[in-house]
Design an enzyme around this catalytic site. Structure first.
Site, PDB file in Angstrom:
ATOM      1  N   GLN A  46      79.798  97.889 103.772  1.00 52.19           N
ATOM      2  CA  GLN A  46      80.286  97.172 104.957  1.00 52.19           C
ATOM      3  C   GLN A  46      79.280  97.131 106.115  1.00 52.19           C
ATOM      4  OE1 GLN A  46      83.467  95.476 104.983  1.00 52.19           O
ATOM      5  NE2 GLN A  46      82.994  95.845 102.846  1.00 52.19           N
TER       6      GLN A  46
ATOM      7  N   LYS B  81      80.927 101.533 113.667  1.00 53.04           N
ATOM      8  CA  LYS B  81      80.273 102.798 113.296  1.00 53.04           C
ATOM      9  C   LYS B  81      79.479 102.659 112.000  1.00 53.04           C
ATOM     10  CE  LYS B  81      83.274 103.866 109.924  1.00 53.04           C
ATOM     11  NZ  LYS B  81      83.274 104.625 108.683  1.00 53.04           N
TER      12      LYS B  81
END
Length: 351
Positions: free
Chosen positions: A300, A205
């Protein structure tokens, strides 16, 4: 009665400190957990003082979670082996690129009955392709590892605003134990057995959120962002099915907090979206923006996009994941941010 379980939190950034507030509070209330919770802190200087000393005297992580007090039973420990010594429950919450080194360092110092849970949103690439963070911990330390993922923006969790989360656990008993450690009236947890999918949702995601941030930077509007979220979800499901070890991917898992809920909140409120928007507007590099906007913490989404891209390239599947690929190429190959829109226009879903 069995001895209370000693808890060690491996990591003390924004999310690690937010979760330490919950764990510290629950450890004080529940007899099955030892009252003192050790939190490993990567030592750094803040205003001329050691961060671990600030946390232990002021009970606040002034660098990564300012404005929120930590319970006094949460003790910051700068030496990892000291923090993990004799630990029964390990809560991993560090940037995913450091996990191998940290596991190597902890070898042999945790309890024989140790179990872990990872809150780390990322994946690794090994010689055979995809490697989950939980697999790395499991193999290196020889312990069972559950995962926790969900629509959990750290500052909102710290502020005790209501949210949901998902624990994925292959051993139900361990999943329920970590639920006891982590659940509060405002942090509600569901336990499922589809642990690999839960973990993949948490990693993938962030790539989609970078794409959503690019669209915000281009001022494309909510309709375009909704398309990014939908097509991103399609690619997340396809990737999970492609790389599942035993065809165990359940579509229902994507309807848990770790799936569509986390995807939505990250595409509207998370740091990956925010930094990607700034990247599109300013032309500064991701590294510059990490320093400016995240106190130097690593983002990330771009890292995960690189790992996913290399895995897809290895398997000859790049063209089947145009959104993931576009994010990687914009971040690392100097492709124009507008390529994000081109990738949506020509997505296989529309052909």
């Amino acid at each position: 009665m069995a001895a209370p379980l000693k808890v060690c939190i491996v990591g003390s950034g924004n999310w690690g400190s937010a979760i330490a507030r919950i764990i510290g509070s629950n450890a004080q209330k529940l007899q099955c957990f030892a009252t003192t919770v050790k939190m490993w802190v990567y030592e750094e200087m803040v205003n001329g003082k050691k961060l671990s000393e600030i946390i232990n005297t002021e009970h606040e992580n002034v660098k990564y979670l300012p404005g929120y007090k930590l319970p006094e039973n949460v003790v910051a420990v700068p030496q990892l082996r000291d923090a993990a010594d004799g630990a029964d429950l390990l809560v991993f919450v560090v940037p995913h690129q450091f996990i191998r080194k940290l596991c190597d360092e902890m070898m042999g110092c945790v309890s024989e009955r140790a179990r872990g849970i990872t809150l780390i949103k990322g994946i690794d690439e090994g010689p055979e392709g995809l490697k989950l963070i939980s697999d790395i911990i499991r193999e290196k330390m020889g312990i069972d590892v559950s995962v926790l993922m969900g629509a959990n923006i750290a500052n909102e969790v710290a502020a005790e605003k209501f949210c949901e989360s998902t624990i994925g656990s292959k051993v139900l008993e361990n999943g329920l134990l970590f639920k006891d450690l982590l659940q509060t009236p405002n942090f509600r947890i569901t336990v499922v057995d589809d642990a690999d999918t839960v973990e993949l949702c948490g990693a993938l995601k962030n790539i989609v959120a970078v794409g959503a941030g690019f669209c915000d930077g281009l001022q494309c509007g909510d309709n375009t962002k909704a398309a990014v979220i939908r097509l991103g979800l399609m690619e997340m499901i396809a990737f999970a099915k492609l790389f599942s070890k035993d065809d165990s991917v359940s579509s229902a898992t994507f309807l848990e907090s770790c799936g569509v809920a986390d995807l939505i909140t990250t595409c509207y409120g998370g740091r990956n979206r925010r930094v990607a928007e700034a990247f599109a507007k300013t032309g500064k590099s991701i590294e510059e923006l990490e320093k400016e906007m995240l106190n130097g913490q690593k983002l990330q989404g771009p890292l995960t996009s690189a790992e996913v891209y290399h895995i897809l390239k290895q398997k000859g599947l790049v063209e089947k994941f145009p959104l993931f690929t576009a994010v990687y190429q914009i971040c690392f190959e100097d492709k124009p941010v507008r390529d994000m829109i081109t990738c949506l226009q020509s997505h296989p879903e529309h052909l």
